[in-house]
Design an enzyme around this catalytic site. Structure first.
Site, PDB file in Angstrom:
ATOM      1  N   CYS A  30      24.765 -18.560   6.109  1.00 10.78           N
ATOM      2  CA  CYS A  30      25.326 -18.849   4.732  1.00 10.78           C
ATOM      3  C   CYS A  30      24.557 -18.778   3.707  1.00 10.78           C
ATOM      4  O   CYS A  30      24.524 -18.422   2.600  1.00 10.78           O
ATOM      5  CB  CYS A  30      26.033 -20.351   4.664  1.00 10.78           C
ATOM      6  SG  CYS A  30      27.125 -21.057   5.913  1.00 10.78           S
ATOM      7  N   ASP A  31      23.401 -19.435   4.035  1.00 12.60           N
ATOM      8  CA  ASP A  31      22.112 -19.371   3.196  1.00 12.60           C
ATOM      9  C   ASP A  31      20.919 -18.657   3.119  1.00 12.60           C
ATOM     10  O   ASP A  31      19.796 -18.703   2.328  1.00 12.60           O
ATOM     11  CB  ASP A  31      21.675 -20.882   3.229  1.00 12.60           C
ATOM     12  CG  ASP A  31      22.788 -21.913   2.832  1.00 12.60           C
ATOM     13  OD1 ASP A  31      23.766 -21.579   2.075  1.00 12.60           O
ATOM     14  OD2 ASP A  31      22.609 -23.228   3.126  1.00 12.60           O
ATOM     15  N   CYS A  38      23.143 -23.844   7.846  1.00 13.03           N
ATOM     16  CA  CYS A  38      23.631 -22.730   8.219  1.00 13.03           C
ATOM     17  C   CYS A  38      22.908 -21.707   7.672  1.00 13.03           C
ATOM     18  O   CYS A  38      23.213 -21.316   6.451  1.00 13.03           O
ATOM     19  CB  CYS A  38      25.151 -22.830   7.405  1.00 13.03           C
ATOM     20  SG  CYS A  38      26.010 -21.300   7.676  1.00 13.03           S
TER      21      CYS A  38
END
Ligand SMILES: Cc1cc2nc3c(=O)[nH]c(=O)nc-3n(C[C@H](O)[C@H](O)[C@H](O)COP(=O)(O)OP(=O)(O)OC[C@H]3O[C@@H](n4cnc5c(N)ncnc54)[C@H](O)[C@@H]3O)c2cc1C
Length: 333
Positions: free
Chosen positions: A159-160, A156
């Protein structure tokens, strides 16, 4: 590294219902599995119609919760997936839906035609079910992948991305998730983003390709398939099947989702191309079981896996379930 912030609070049952969970299953008219846009929309329609609804889900907002910037949901020029989920959740709770964060382990049909839901947050008996279980990330299946999860390997980018400021990364995938992931990495200031497609084209919306081409830290590479991920403590190199390689600090696999159909299959729901087969009213072949969103046979084309299509199917599934419940009531009188 991935997704922990997206999990909801451990418990969202009111005190009285917590006690009931301990003494036996809570009874509701409708059980909805999934806290993504399909499930949340279904809950909105169902609870507004006056029926009692329990909605269970593991990842808050579902895949939508992973989207940093959504600009194709009508009414919002730009909103994050979590903000949109917050708004949807507040709306369903206003109309009485009980939202529970937890994993559903099994759903069994009981003798009186109702369904017994067993989850890590308690047990529930419902008269009808809507399955809106969406998908989970697909893996590359190459040597080194599992070894480096959390040490440079991610599923992701949105997200990261923040962990990869001033780093060099490969993003594998050709769809919208790979596109928005590459742009998110560019936004946080990754040194170089190699956005790789294993074919000679990209499947995402054209607007994303235009934006990526405008970013000086994104390089788009075609016909590149990852064959191996190498490193010591963290990722250091990616080898491609054409014999080339790149020195990188991270790899993002944004190659689509696997439909979460296990609960449905165990209930006897028929599949079509690996997705829950539904009719035009979102009915499955099992009486009282409806399905909505990305996990259904209405969304075979990956390009159609969108929030708007999921909310649309959530609406239809809820209307179908309401009609089914009204039919049960009529039979009882
Ligand atoms: C990074 C990313 C960016 C995206 N950006 C956009 C965008 O900008 N615009 C757009 O329209 N679409 C976007 N999408 C696609 C969109 O998010 C999906 O199409 C949509 O979320 C599908 O909704 P859904 O409700 O069908 O399923 P999902 O969102 O996948 O939700 C499934 C839900 O079911 C739950 N669940 C599954 N199994 C169980 C179980 N056993 N027990 C309990 N709960 C369970 C999950 O926890 C989750 O809550 C993006 C997707 C990703 C990954």
């Amino acid at each position: 590294m991935i997704n922990m912030l997206l999990l909801g609070p451990t418990e969202d049952l009111e005190e009285e219902e917590e006690k009931d969970v301990k003494s036996g299953p809570i009874e509701k008219d409708l059980g909805i599995i999934g806290l993504g846009p399909a499930g949340l929309t279904a809950a909105l329609y169902a609870s507004r119609s006056g029926i009692s609804v329990i909605e269970l889900g593991l990842e808050y907002g579902g895949q939508m919760g992973l989207a940093m910037e959504i600009e194709n949901y009508p009414g919002f020029e730009m909103i994050s997936g979590i903000e949109l989920a917050d708004k949807m959740k507040a709306q369903v709770e206003k109309f009485g839906t009980k939202v529970v964060y937890g994993e559903v382990a099994t759903i069994d049909k009981v003798d009186d035609g109702r369904f017994h839901i067993k989850s890590d947050m308690g047990e529930f008996i419902v008269k009808a079910i809507i399955l809106a279980t969406g998908g989970r990330h697909r893996e590359l299946g190459v040597p080194g992948e599992k070894e480096f999860i959390g040490r440079g390997m991610s599923y992701c980018a949105t997200c990261d991305a923040a962990f990869f400021k001033e780093k060099t990364v490969v993003v594998a995938g050709s769809g919208d998730a790979a596109a928005t992931g590459s742009l998110a990495l560019s936004d946080v200031g990754s040194k170089r983003i190699y956005w790789t497609s294993r074919s000679d084209y990209l499947k995402c919306e054209k607007i994303y390709i235009d934006r990526a081409k405008d970013r000086e830290n994104i390089t788009i590479l075609y016909n590149k398939q990852i064959a191996e991920i190498k490193g010591t403590n963290t990722i250091e190199e990616v080898l491609f099947s054409d014999g080339t390689s790149l020195k990188v600090d991270g790899v993002f696999a944004e190659i689509g989702a696997i439909p979460n159909v296990e609960l449905a299959v165990a209930l006897g729901v028929e599949l079509e191309e690996g997705l829950m087969k539904i009719d035009d009213d979102c009915r499955t072949n099992v009486a009282g079981v409806f399905a909505a969103g990305d996990v259904t046979s209405k969304i075979v084309n990956p390009l159609m896996r969108q929030i708007t299509t999921s909310t649309g199917l959530g609406t239809i599934a809820a209307l179908g379930a309401i009609e089914y419940l009204q039919g049960l009531k009529t039979k009882q009188h």
